[in-house]
Scaffold this motif. Structure first.
Motif, PDB file in Angstrom:
ATOM      1  N   MET A 303     -16.295 103.792 -92.326  1.00 47.87           N
ATOM      2  CA  MET A 303     -16.618 103.139 -91.058  1.00 47.87           C
ATOM      3  C   MET A 303     -18.106 102.808 -90.945  1.00 47.87           C
ATOM      4  SD  MET A 303     -14.306 105.471 -88.505  1.00 47.87           S
ATOM      5  CE  MET A 303     -14.806 104.618 -87.024  1.00 47.87           C
ATOM      6  N   ALA A 304     -18.942 103.567 -91.652  1.00 43.64           N
ATOM      7  CA  ALA A 304     -20.388 103.384 -91.545  1.00 43.64           C
ATOM      8  C   ALA A 304     -20.924 102.315 -92.490  1.00 43.64           C
ATOM      9  CB  ALA A 304     -21.096 104.711 -91.805  1.00 43.64           C
ATOM     10  N   ILE A 305     -20.064 101.687 -93.289  1.00 45.58           N
ATOM     11  CA  ILE A 305     -20.486 100.645 -94.229  1.00 45.58           C
ATOM     12  C   ILE A 305     -20.179  99.270 -93.648  1.00 45.58           C
ATOM     13  CG2 ILE A 305     -20.116  99.659 -96.521  1.00 45.58           C
ATOM     14  CD1 ILE A 305     -19.462 102.489 -97.510  1.00 45.58           C
ATOM     15  N   ASN A 306     -21.172  98.413 -93.629  1.00 40.37           N
ATOM     16  CA  ASN A 306     -21.027  97.071 -93.069  1.00 40.37           C
ATOM     17  C   ASN A 306     -20.542  96.110 -94.161  1.00 40.37           C
ATOM     18  OD1 ASN A 306     -21.370  94.494 -91.934  1.00 40.37           O
ATOM     19  ND2 ASN A 306     -23.062  95.201 -90.653  1.00 40.37           N
ATOM     20  N   GLY A 317     -21.520  84.960 -99.340  1.00 44.70           N
ATOM     21  CA  GLY A 317     -20.343  84.404 -98.673  1.00 44.70           C
ATOM     22  C   GLY A 317     -19.180  84.152 -99.602  1.00 44.70           C
ATOM     23  N   HIS A 318     -19.336  84.441-100.898  1.00 41.59           N
ATOM     24  CA  HIS A 318     -18.244  84.251-101.862  1.00 41.59           C
ATOM     25  C   HIS A 318     -17.423  85.538-102.004  1.00 41.59           C
ATOM     26  CE1 HIS A 318     -19.884  80.383-103.051  1.00 41.59           C
ATOM     27  NE2 HIS A 318     -21.063  80.948-103.255  1.00 41.59           N
ATOM     28  N   ALA A 319     -17.174  86.199-100.897  1.00 41.90           N
ATOM     29  CA  ALA A 319     -16.378  87.427-100.865  1.00 41.90           C
ATOM     30  C   ALA A 319     -15.950  87.641 -99.425  1.00 41.90           C
ATOM     31  CB  ALA A 319     -17.192  88.621-101.369  1.00 41.90           C
ATOM     32  N   GLN A 320     -15.001  88.564 -99.233  1.00 45.04           N
ATOM     33  CA  GLN A 320     -14.574  88.906 -97.884  1.00 45.04           C
ATOM     34  C   GLN A 320     -14.336  90.401 -97.806  1.00 45.04           C
ATOM     35  OE1 GLN A 320     -10.757  87.170 -96.927  1.00 45.04           O
ATOM     36  NE2 GLN A 320     -10.086  87.266 -99.063  1.00 45.04           N
ATOM     37  N   PRO A 321     -14.502  91.002 -96.622  1.00 50.53           N
ATOM     38  CA  PRO A 321     -14.258  92.437 -96.491  1.00 50.53           C
ATOM     39  C   PRO A 321     -12.850  92.799 -96.963  1.00 50.53           C
ATOM     40  CG  PRO A 321     -15.370  91.614 -94.544  1.00 50.53           C
ATOM     41  CD  PRO A 321     -15.005  90.409 -95.369  1.00 50.53           C
ATOM     42  N   ALA A 322     -12.766  93.917 -97.680  1.00 51.63           N
ATOM     43  CA  ALA A 322     -11.490  94.337 -98.264  1.00 51.63           C
ATOM     44  C   ALA A 322     -10.747  95.285 -97.333  1.00 51.63           C
ATOM     45  CB  ALA A 322     -11.734  95.013 -99.605  1.00 51.63           C
ATOM     46  N   PHE A 323      -9.445  95.100 -97.258  1.00 53.54           N
ATOM     47  CA  PHE A 323      -8.585  95.959 -96.456  1.00 53.54           C
ATOM     48  C   PHE A 323      -8.102  97.171 -97.256  1.00 53.54           C
ATOM     49  CE2 PHE A 323      -8.518  92.060 -94.153  1.00 53.54           C
ATOM     50  CZ  PHE A 323      -8.115  92.330 -92.862  1.00 53.54           C
ATOM     51  N   GLY A 324      -7.793  96.952 -98.536  1.00 55.16           N
ATOM     52  CA  GLY A 324      -7.187  98.017 -99.323  1.00 55.16           C
ATOM     53  C   GLY A 324      -6.822  97.530-100.709  1.00 55.16           C
ATOM     54  N   LEU A 338      -2.228  95.877 -91.459  1.00 52.04           N
ATOM     55  CA  LEU A 338      -3.286  96.865 -91.643  1.00 52.04           C
ATOM     56  C   LEU A 338      -4.412  96.629 -90.639  1.00 52.04           C
ATOM     57  CD1 LEU A 338      -3.700  97.018 -95.531  1.00 52.04           C
ATOM     58  CD2 LEU A 338      -2.609  98.722 -94.060  1.00 52.04           C
ATOM     59  N   PRO A 339      -5.023  97.708 -90.161  1.00 57.75           N
ATOM     60  CA  PRO A 339      -6.160  97.524 -89.252  1.00 57.75           C
ATOM     61  C   PRO A 339      -7.330  96.872 -89.981  1.00 57.75           C
ATOM     62  CG  PRO A 339      -5.928  99.837 -89.900  1.00 57.75           C
ATOM     63  CD  PRO A 339      -4.709  99.124 -90.390  1.00 57.75           C
ATOM     64  N   VAL A 340      -8.010  95.988 -89.281  1.00 58.70           N
ATOM     65  CA  VAL A 340      -9.186  95.323 -89.849  1.00 58.70           C
ATOM     66  C   VAL A 340     -10.292  96.364 -90.036  1.00 58.70           C
ATOM     67  CG1 VAL A 340     -10.941  93.553 -89.474  1.00 58.70           C
ATOM     68  CG2 VAL A 340      -8.576  93.159 -88.737  1.00 58.70           C
ATOM     69  N   PRO A 341     -10.941  96.413 -91.222  1.00 62.95           N
ATOM     70  CA  PRO A 341     -12.026  97.389 -91.423  1.00 62.95           C
ATOM     71  C   PRO A 341     -13.121  97.220 -90.373  1.00 62.95           C
ATOM     72  CG  PRO A 341     -11.436  96.309 -93.492  1.00 62.95           C
ATOM     73  CD  PRO A 341     -10.717  95.577 -92.407  1.00 62.95           C
ATOM     74  N   GLN A 492       0.072 100.938 -98.678  1.00 57.92           N
ATOM     75  CA  GLN A 492      -1.200 100.372 -98.229  1.00 57.92           C
ATOM     76  C   GLN A 492      -1.694 101.036 -96.949  1.00 57.92           C
ATOM     77  OE1 GLN A 492      -1.346  95.862 -98.590  1.00 57.92           O
ATOM     78  NE2 GLN A 492       0.752  96.219 -99.257  1.00 57.92           N
ATOM     79  N   LEU A 493      -0.763 101.392 -96.052  1.00 59.11           N
ATOM     80  CA  LEU A 493      -1.144 102.045 -94.806  1.00 59.11           C
ATOM     81  C   LEU A 493      -1.691 103.446 -95.061  1.00 59.11           C
ATOM     82  CD1 LEU A 493      -1.297 101.964 -91.742  1.00 59.11           C
ATOM     83  CD2 LEU A 493       1.070 102.818 -91.678  1.00 59.11           C
ATOM     84  N   ILE A 494      -1.033 104.208 -95.948  1.00 57.60           N
ATOM     85  CA  ILE A 494      -1.505 105.552 -96.270  1.00 57.60           C
ATOM     86  C   ILE A 494      -2.889 105.494 -96.908  1.00 57.60           C
ATOM     87  CG2 ILE A 494      -1.100 107.560 -97.773  1.00 57.60           C
ATOM     88  CD1 ILE A 494       1.902 107.104 -97.343  1.00 57.60           C
ATOM     89  N   VAL A 495      -3.082 104.543 -97.792  1.00 60.88           N
ATOM     90  CA  VAL A 495      -4.388 104.384 -98.437  1.00 60.88           C
ATOM     91  C   VAL A 495      -5.450 104.056 -97.390  1.00 60.88           C
ATOM     92  CG1 VAL A 495      -5.725 102.968-100.053  1.00 60.88           C
ATOM     93  CG2 VAL A 495      -3.424 103.745-100.671  1.00 60.88           C
ATOM     94  N   SER A 496      -5.101 103.226 -96.418  1.00 62.21           N
ATOM     95  CA  SER A 496      -6.025 102.901 -95.336  1.00 62.21           C
ATOM     96  C   SER A 496      -6.355 104.131 -94.503  1.00 62.21           C
ATOM     97  CB  SER A 496      -5.413 101.816 -94.444  1.00 62.21           C
ATOM     98  OG  SER A 496      -6.212 101.552 -93.320  1.00 62.21           O
ATOM     99  N   GLU A 497      -5.373 104.989 -94.305  1.00 65.38           N
ATOM    100  CA  GLU A 497      -5.573 106.197 -93.491  1.00 65.38           C
ATOM    101  C   GLU A 497      -6.347 107.274 -94.236  1.00 65.38           C
ATOM    102  OE1 GLU A 497      -1.541 107.124 -92.664  1.00 65.38           O
ATOM    103  OE2 GLU A 497      -1.423 105.861 -90.862  1.00 65.38           O
TER     104      GLU A 497
END
Length: 548
Positions: A303-306, A317-324, A338-341, A492-497
């Motif tokens: 959560m502390a990483i932007n 800009g040649h990348a996007q935040p990763a969900f999982g 999945l919740p947005v990071p 994917q949800l468990i990995v996110s959690e």
């Protein structure tokens, strides 16, 4: 992504100064020249687990079924046809007859049987073999004739035929063993620390539409080169013909200089991630092991990483935040629920407080008063990763966490993360070569080689890892895509959690290809720039020229 592998191998070396003269565009021949970013760890195609070895396997290995990297459709390879049984346990192949390995040894069903038995031997610890493990028991291989073979697994394997794209067939009888190949090229010379030379396999079975034997190229020279600045310089000089994976900084430079050589195929499947060492026997301080095992700690760090800043600043800009573990570019298999990071330092501190950490005077301490500090290792020579760690250092300082960086050459890095486990945290990327979840069996099974935070467990250490094992085996044995999708969404949800990997960004698929390379068609799937190497050839202009 059929297989997921830990990536990037790098050893600084002297590269060859020039390549063989190219022929005219309507002729075959010539020597394609590009760089590996590290020393090949193995030439045994069953043991491949990093990028350099995978490049060689792709160019030399003959497979029964090939996934077309552009259309994402399966195409006949060494097998003319195949059929999967209704229960998903057996696949039958009808093989091409009259084929020979590069050394002249005949190819028959015996070679397929030999390869499958070796692949599924647990003593071999094949990362590729892990993708086929959907249940306990032996794999049965039957060879009713020289051109037919049936492989039966102890449990259904979903998407079974797609997995064979990664299985390079070995010879059961050649004295050259794995050096006898069925792909378009064979290994002719290897100078450790310097280069690998591949030559045209005159026994390769494919022909073009006009009946001309493939491949067109006479050879491919792969220099081992870790320094990306040098790699780019050599590309500009025309000393190499392509760069398979181009970082955003270099892409922007090339696009300004010579737009025709810079190719962005769009959002890709590859990810960059951070993980903490949770191996019980690792030579890591016990208080740090306790942090790393804490779900709250891992989630707070995440959560502390932007991620938006990483995508914008490091990757232009040649990348996007990763969900999982699945990129949104994988439209069917990505879990869109999945919740947005979120980047939220305050929420991270609240979560850490719940776990017994204290934020005092700008410093985070655990319940015993130890300052929270850890060291991240990554591969040397990779500027984007070094930049990412630098930005993560600044982000985590906001919650009182001190982060140190150590860069290592790739062999030393691999030694630490796979053998000695002498590290605290690691930032690397995964190369995703297929869309199907089965490709990630060698990551999510707790017993797998690439279950990187705590690999090769005799039994799952945590309840959530046991649940991942169950879900991965369930989706791998289901015959319904709907059921597989539900199980994979849950993974994917468990990995996110749980955040065993703190996924950071998904990068665009960018490459550089010289105008001298005729027939190129950059792809989102890896290998981006040379997936169709058998039909590439060199034209009359061997050097990309910058615009003035």
């Amino acid at each position: 992504m059929r297989r997921v592998w830990i990536v990037l191998a790098l050893i600084l070396v002297l590269c060859w100064p020039a390549f063989v003269s190219a022929r005219t565009a309507d002729q075959s021949g010539g020597e394609l020249h590009f760089c590996l970013r590290g020393e090949p760890k193995t030439f045994n195609p069953l043991l491949v687990e990093e990028d350099a070895s995978e490049t060689i396997r792709y160019l030399t290995g003959g497979v029964l079924i090939r996934l077309n990297r552009q259309t994402q459709a399966l195409e006949p390879g060494l097998a003319v046809s195949w059929k999967v049984s209704p229960n998903g346990r057996t696949i039958k192949f009808h093989l091409r007859s009259g084929l020979h390995f590069s050394d002249g040894t005949p190819f028959t069903s015996e070679d397929v049987a030999y390869t499958m038995k070796a692949l599924m031997d647990r003593q071999l610890h094949s990362p590729t073999g892990d993708s086929f493990r959907s249940g306990e028991g032996q794999v049965i291989v039957q060879t009713p004739s020289a051109d037919s073979v049936a492989v039966t697994f102890p449990a259904p394997v979903a998407g079974l035929e797609r997995l064979f794209d990664q299985v390079a067939i070995l010879s059961a009888h050649s004295p050259k063993k794995e050096m006898a190949v069925l792909g378009p090229f064979y290994i002719a010379d290897y100078a450790p620390g310097s280069s690998v030379l591949l030559r045209r396999n005159s026994n390769y079975w494919k022909k073009d539409k006009g009946g001309k034997p493939l491949p067109y190229l006479d050879s491919i020279r792969l220099d081992i080169q870790r320094n990306r600045d040098i790699e780019l310089l050599r590309f500009r000089r025309g000393e190499i013909h392509l760069i398979n994976i181009l970082d955003a900084e270099y892409f922007d430079r090339l696009q300004k200089e010579t737009p025709a050589v810079a190719h962005d195929a769009g959002p890709g499947l590859d990810s960059e991630q951070l993980w903490f060492n949770q191996v019980p026997t690792a030579p890591v301080a016990e208080n740090k092991k306790a942090w790393f095992r804490s779900t709250e700690f891992r989630k707070a760090i995440s959560m502390a990483i932007n991620r938006a800043d990483l995508s914008r600043i490091v990757f232009g800009g040649h990348a996007q935040p990763a969900f999982g573990p699945v990129s949104p570019a994988n439209h069917f298999w990505f879990n869109s629920a999945l919740p947005v990071p979120q980047y939220d330092s305050a929420a991270a501190l609240r979560l850490l407080a719940q776990a017994g950490f204290r934020f005092e005077g700008g410093t985070l301490r655990d319940s015993s008063g130890n300052r929270v500090e850890f060291t991240v290792i990554t591969n040397s020579g990779n500027k984007s990763r070094e930049q990412m760690v630098a930005m993560i250092q600044q982000d985590l300082l906001q919650i009182g966490v001190k982060v140190n960086l150590v860069t290592l050459d790739f062999p030393s890095l691999i030694e630490r993360i796979t053998r000695t486990y002498d590290y605290e945290a690691c930032l690397l990327g995964l190369v995703n070569t297929d869309l199907d979840p089965n490709s990630q069996m060698n990551v999510w099974l707790s017993s797998a080689e690439n279950h990187q935070w705590n690999p090769k467990q005799s039994k799952p250490t945590t309840a959530w890892e046991a649940e991942l094992d169950r879900l991965m085996r369930a989706q791998a044995s289901a015959t319904s895509d709907k059921k597989r999708k539900a199980d994979w969404d849950r993974v994917q949800l468990i990995v996110s959690e749980q955040q065993p990997f703190v996924y950071l960004v998904n990068k665009n698929s960018m490459s550089a290809i010289s105008p001298a390379v005729v027939g190129s068609a950059p792809s989102v799937l890896d290998p981006h720039a040379f997936w169709n190497a058998e039909v590439l050839r060199l034209g009359p202009d061997p050097a990309p020229r910058a615009q003035k």
